[in-house]
Design a protein around this motif. Structure first.
Motif, mmCIF file in Angstrom:
data_model
loop_
_atom_site.group_PDB
_atom_site.id
_atom_site.type_symbol
_atom_site.label_atom_id
_atom_site.label_comp_id
_atom_site.label_asym_id
_atom_site.label_seq_id
_atom_site.Cartn_x
_atom_site.Cartn_y
_atom_site.Cartn_z
ATOM 1 N N LEU A 314 0.864 -0.990 -0.275
ATOM 2 C CA LEU A 314 0.448 -0.199 -0.093
ATOM 3 C C LEU A 314 0.506 1.054 -0.408
ATOM 4 O O LEU A 314 1.990 1.133 0.689
ATOM 5 N N LEU A 315 0.412 2.010 -0.680
ATOM 6 C CA LEU A 315 0.703 3.777 -0.935
ATOM 7 C C LEU A 315 0.962 4.239 0.918
ATOM 8 O O LEU A 315 -0.115 3.973 1.710
ATOM 9 N N ASN A 316 2.329 4.192 1.043
ATOM 10 C CA ASN A 316 2.081 5.819 2.597
ATOM 11 C C ASN A 316 1.630 6.769 3.457
ATOM 12 O O ASN A 316 1.507 7.050 1.782
ATOM 13 N N ARG A 317 1.098 7.091 3.778
ATOM 14 C CA ARG A 317 0.673 7.920 4.046
ATOM 15 C C ARG A 317 1.459 8.346 5.559
ATOM 16 O O ARG A 317 1.086 7.825 6.360
ATOM 17 N N ASN A 318 2.452 9.998 5.763
ATOM 18 C CA ASN A 318 2.848 10.320 7.137
ATOM 19 C C ASN A 318 1.601 10.875 7.869
ATOM 20 O O ASN A 318 0.735 11.430 7.625
ATOM 21 N N ASN A 319 2.020 11.179 8.881
ATOM 22 C CA ASN A 319 1.153 12.351 9.824
ATOM 23 C C ASN A 319 0.891 13.381 9.208
ATOM 24 O O ASN A 319 -0.642 13.964 9.343
ATOM 25 N N ARG A 320 1.728 14.213 8.716
ATOM 26 C CA ARG A 320 1.635 15.257 7.696
ATOM 27 C C ARG A 320 0.354 14.647 6.231
ATOM 28 O O ARG A 320 -0.482 16.202 7.423
ATOM 29 N N ASN A 321 0.393 14.386 5.754
ATOM 30 C CA ASN A 321 -0.501 14.419 5.227
ATOM 31 C C ASN A 321 -1.926 14.148 5.998
ATOM 32 O O ASN A 321 -2.983 14.579 5.908
ATOM 33 N N LEU A 322 -1.879 12.948 7.000
ATOM 34 C CA LEU A 322 -3.225 12.855 6.946
ATOM 35 C C LEU A 322 -3.937 13.890 8.609
ATOM 36 O O LEU A 322 -4.999 14.278 8.064
ATOM 37 N N ASN A 323 -2.967 14.377 8.926
ATOM 38 C CA ASN A 323 -3.312 16.288 9.412
ATOM 39 C C ASN A 323 -3.732 16.917 8.671
ATOM 40 O O ASN A 323 -4.948 17.759 8.851
ATOM 41 N N ASN A 324 -3.600 17.221 7.013
ATOM 42 C CA ASN A 324 -3.784 18.063 6.603
ATOM 43 C C ASN A 324 -5.283 17.243 5.594
ATOM 44 O O ASN A 324 -6.090 18.802 5.397
ATOM 45 N N ASP A 398 -4.480 9.444 16.870
ATOM 46 C CA ASP A 398 -4.603 9.326 18.085
ATOM 47 C C ASP A 398 -4.015 8.308 18.377
ATOM 48 O O ASP A 398 -3.293 7.776 19.737
ATOM 49 N N GLN A 399 -3.967 6.919 17.528
ATOM 50 C CA GLN A 399 -3.244 6.070 18.816
ATOM 51 C C GLN A 399 -2.165 5.782 18.599
ATOM 52 O O GLN A 399 -0.922 5.614 19.152
ATOM 53 N N ASN A 400 -1.509 7.024 17.693
ATOM 54 C CA ASN A 400 -0.303 6.870 17.060
ATOM 55 C C ASN A 400 0.206 8.346 18.198
ATOM 56 O O ASN A 400 1.764 7.412 18.160
ATOM 57 N N ARG A 401 -0.378 8.449 18.303
ATOM 58 C CA ARG A 401 0.021 9.703 19.296
ATOM 59 C C ARG A 401 0.723 9.009 20.537
ATOM 60 O O ARG A 401 1.986 8.690 21.599
ATOM 61 N N GLU A 402 -0.683 8.312 21.485
ATOM 62 C CA GLU A 402 -0.814 7.277 22.227
ATOM 63 C C GLU A 402 1.285 6.268 21.753
ATOM 64 O O GLU A 402 1.613 6.168 22.776
ATOM 65 N N THR A 403 0.883 6.084 20.942
ATOM 66 C CA THR A 403 2.172 4.743 20.566
ATOM 67 C C THR A 403 3.334 5.799 20.868
ATOM 68 O O THR A 403 4.357 4.908 21.026
ATOM 69 N N ASN A 404 3.320 6.707 19.942
ATOM 70 C CA ASN A 404 5.159 7.847 20.524
ATOM 71 C C ASN A 404 5.205 8.140 21.554
ATOM 72 O O ASN A 404 6.350 8.116 22.408
ATOM 73 N N GLU A 409 8.992 6.788 26.160
ATOM 74 C CA GLU A 409 9.147 6.822 27.843
ATOM 75 C C GLU A 409 9.594 5.258 27.890
ATOM 76 O O GLU A 409 10.601 5.491 29.057
ATOM 77 N N THR A 410 9.617 4.601 26.830
ATOM 78 C CA THR A 410 11.045 3.120 26.953
ATOM 79 C C THR A 410 11.877 3.535 26.237
ATOM 80 O O THR A 410 12.593 2.636 25.530
ATOM 81 N N GLY A 411 12.514 5.338 25.915
ATOM 82 C CA GLY A 411 13.698 5.168 24.830
ATOM 83 C C GLY A 411 13.892 4.852 23.972
ATOM 84 O O GLY A 411 15.253 5.071 23.344
ATOM 85 N N GLY A 412 12.435 5.207 23.357
ATOM 86 C CA GLY A 412 12.319 5.197 21.784
ATOM 87 C C GLY A 412 12.208 6.368 20.750
ATOM 88 O O GLY A 412 12.189 7.029 22.161
ATOM 89 N N LYS A 413 12.124 6.009 20.437
ATOM 90 C CA LYS A 413 11.982 8.132 19.618
ATOM 91 C C LYS A 413 10.326 7.833 18.187
ATOM 92 O O LYS A 413 10.126 6.836 18.056
ATOM 93 N N LYS A 414 10.210 9.294 18.647
ATOM 94 C CA LYS A 414 8.721 9.040 17.469
ATOM 95 C C LYS A 414 9.126 8.550 15.985
ATOM 96 O O LYS A 414 9.818 8.823 15.608
ATOM 97 N N GLU A 415 7.994 8.472 15.629
ATOM 98 C CA GLU A 415 7.708 7.121 14.354
ATOM 99 C C GLU A 415 6.241 8.480 13.921
ATOM 100 O O GLU A 415 5.053 8.328 14.752
ATOM 101 N N SER A 416 6.723 9.203 11.997
ATOM 102 C CA SER A 416 5.049 9.222 11.618
ATOM 103 C C SER A 416 4.558 8.117 10.900
ATOM 104 O O SER A 416 4.442 8.069 9.880
ATOM 105 N N ASP A 417 4.078 7.052 11.643
ATOM 106 C CA ASP A 417 3.217 5.850 11.372
ATOM 107 C C ASP A 417 2.104 5.960 11.657
ATOM 108 O O ASP A 417 2.113 4.732 11.735
ATOM 109 N N ALA A 418 1.677 6.794 11.227
ATOM 110 C CA ALA A 418 -0.232 6.537 11.955
ATOM 111 C C ALA A 418 -0.309 5.895 10.585
ATOM 112 O O ALA A 418 -1.569 4.715 11.510
ATOM 113 N N TYR A 419 -0.595 5.720 9.818
ATOM 114 C CA TYR A 419 -1.622 4.965 9.036
ATOM 115 C C TYR A 419 -0.938 3.581 8.698
ATOM 116 O O TYR A 419 -1.423 2.782 8.567
#
Length: 528
Positions: A314-324, A398-404, A409-419
């Motif tokens: 599938l063609l991916n959409r980043n979080n900026r695309n989703l917000n727009n 919202d789900q991606n915000r919780e995941t990020n 909190e566990t030492g990782g970094k945020k990802e723009s992977d909501a889709y």
């Protein structure tokens, strides 16, 4: 109908379990189940058998010409089932005529998500829907694998109305399984898909379907690739492309439920109900954004057994695309709400008196006074679909915000992977891949293989850093070895990299060690 197709553990006939004999005129039936769950079998066999006993007829409505042709091919002339397009009803209504439903006791709306998902480009689906819902002397049956928006609307608006007339809504639901999807991947640029095909699906009998969001994209790929078939709707809007559609091959595909070339490039004209029963179809690529339409697209392949599987990209959409997109949909809904509650004047206050922006939810209905005089209304189905789209986008983000938050909190970094996360959860896939990232990692692993066990001193460490190519959110190349090791661990790449002091006085040939006292990097590889 062929009976050798793969079937889920429960089918529609078993779910209904003979209750069709209890349905009364005026009732509404909602059947929610995935592809190959026996919806068509139930209509063409059990329901027609009942209709024959009752000496009544069935009107089967479909939304695509190819699906219409496929049904006509499967249904005998002597059948009590008449196949019709929704658009035929809508055309008659637009001409000021009433469609005559009286010859039929059962009105079957196949692929009934059509009313909402097609509403973005079809101004008339609301008309046919309301004509069917207003019927009182027929049994209305709505069937879909992705009809949740329409079904929720019908339950909310008609449950109490039907109760007053002694009627009811019958609901039958079979959860959709996605066990036949061998892998789920995403891509940013189509070149990555082409690379994937070259490496993984290069056998002569590996068939590939590409569902394009635009007819131009489907056509360009058709021209680029030999041994391919191009399919689009016969709408007047597509006039310049129609000469490239091989009608003989399409007709053969309808009859045989398979295509004979390697590639099928198509628009969403094949997204609903059309069956392709071919174990050689190994890859489905889809760049359609609407989730329900995407699910319909990948559901076009019908499976013969548990071993018959398909890879989905599938063609991916980043979080900026989703917000727009979310902001755009919300703006349209705000305008529609202003119009609903305050009429044209309130709407104009919001958009400006001379605004030229179009709003597909608010449509112009021509009046009898003349061609250029119109009455604005809000399309119910367009409004419903827009609300569903907004809510789904919000859920993704919202789900991606919780995941990020958990990642940080566990030492990782945020990802723009909501889709990607939303779709993987929807399809019950724990392992997902961005194709570009997969190729980058494969190339990295190939490079790491060449340096396993070798001491890498400072003058050679720059090349290792560049091969990893890890960058922070500002685009700065990450050079610390702990960041390289963290990357390997977080991506489950079976290598480790560490830093060690070189305490050797002599080299293996007996010469003095020029690196004595210096630190070096060492790459190791895990087995398994």
């Amino acid at each position: 109908m062929r009976i050798d197709d793969y079937k889920p553990k429960q089918n529609v006939t078993e779910k209904i379990n003979g209750e069709e004999v209890e349905w009364k005129n005026g009732d509404i039936i909602l059947i929610s189940s995935g592809t190959a769950s026996g919806k068509s079998y139930f209509i063409r066999n059990k329901l027609e058998q009942l209709a024959d006993q009752q000496n009544v007829n069935i009107l089967l409505l479909v939304n695509r010409k190819n699906l219409y042709d496929q049904n006509k091919e499967a249904i005998e002339d002597s059948s009590r089932i008449k196949v019709e397009l929704y658009q035929t009803i809508e055309n008659q209504l637009n001409e000021g005529k009433e469609y005559d439903f009286s010859p039929y006791k059962y009105i079957v709306c196949d692929e009934s998500h059509y009313f909402t998902t097609d509403s973005g480009f079809n101004d008339n689906s609301d008309d046919s829907l309301q004509a069917i819902l207003n019927l009182q002397s027929q049994i209305r049956i709505f069937m879909s694998a992705t009809g949740h928006v329409l079904f929720s609307y019908i339950k909310d608006q008609y449950r109490h109305k039907l109760k007053r007339t002694g009627n009811k809504i019958w609901t039958y639901s079979i959860p959709i399984k996605f066990n036949q999807i061998a892998s789920l991947s995403f891509y940013r640029d189509f070149y990555a898909v082409e690379k994937l095909i070259e490496r993984k699906f290069n056998k002569a009998n590996d068939k590939i379907i590409y569902f394009a969001d635009t007819i131009q994209k489907a056509f360009e790929l058709y021209q680029k690739y030999d041994d391919s078939l191009f399919v689009c709707s016969k709408s007047s809007r597509n006039k310049k492309y129609l000469k490239y559609v091989d009608d003989d091959q399409v007709e053969s595909m309808i009859k045989q439920n398979r295509f004979d070339c390697k590639y099928l490039f198509t628009t969403t004209v094949l997204d609903n109900g059309f069956d392709l029963k071919d174990e050689q179809i190994k890859l489905i690529v889809c760049d359609i954004f609407d989730v329900d339409t995407m699910l319909q697209c990948i559901g076009r392949k019908r499976f013969k057994n548990d071993q018959d599987k398909v890879h989905v990209v599938l063609l991916n959409r980043n979080n900026r695309n989703l917000n727009n997109y979310l902001n755009s949909v919300q703006m349209k809904l705000d305008e529609a709400d202003a119009f609903i509650h305050g009429g044209v004047e309130e709407w104009k206050k919001l958009v400006g008196k001379f605004s030229r922006k179009s709003n597909y939810i608010i449509k112009d209905n021509a009046t009898s006074e003349g061609k250029y005089i119109s009455k604005k209304t809000v399309s119910r189905v367009k409004y419903l679909q827009a609300v569903a789209t907004r809510d789904r986008l919000k859920a993704m983000l919202d789900q991606n915000r919780e995941t990020n938050n958990f990642r940080e909190e566990t030492g990782g970094k945020k990802e723009s992977d909501a889709y990607m996360m939303y779709i993987s959860n929807l399809l019950h896939k724990n392992k997902i891949t961005l194709i570009e990232k997969r190729f980058e990692q494969e190339e990295l692993c190939s490079y790491l293989d060449t340096i396993v066990g070798k001491r890498i001193y400072k003058d050679s460490q720059k090349q290792v850093i560049e091969k990893f190519d890890i960058k922070d959110y500002r685009g700065r190349l990450q050079k610390d070895i702990s960041q390289l090791q963290s990357y390997l661990q977080s991506n489950q790449i079976k290598y480790a990299i560490g830093s060690f002091p070189d305490n050797r006085k002599k080299l293996e040939d007996g010469s003095n060690n020029p690196h004595k006292g210096k630190r070096y990097w060492l790459v190791s590889k895990f087995n398994g």
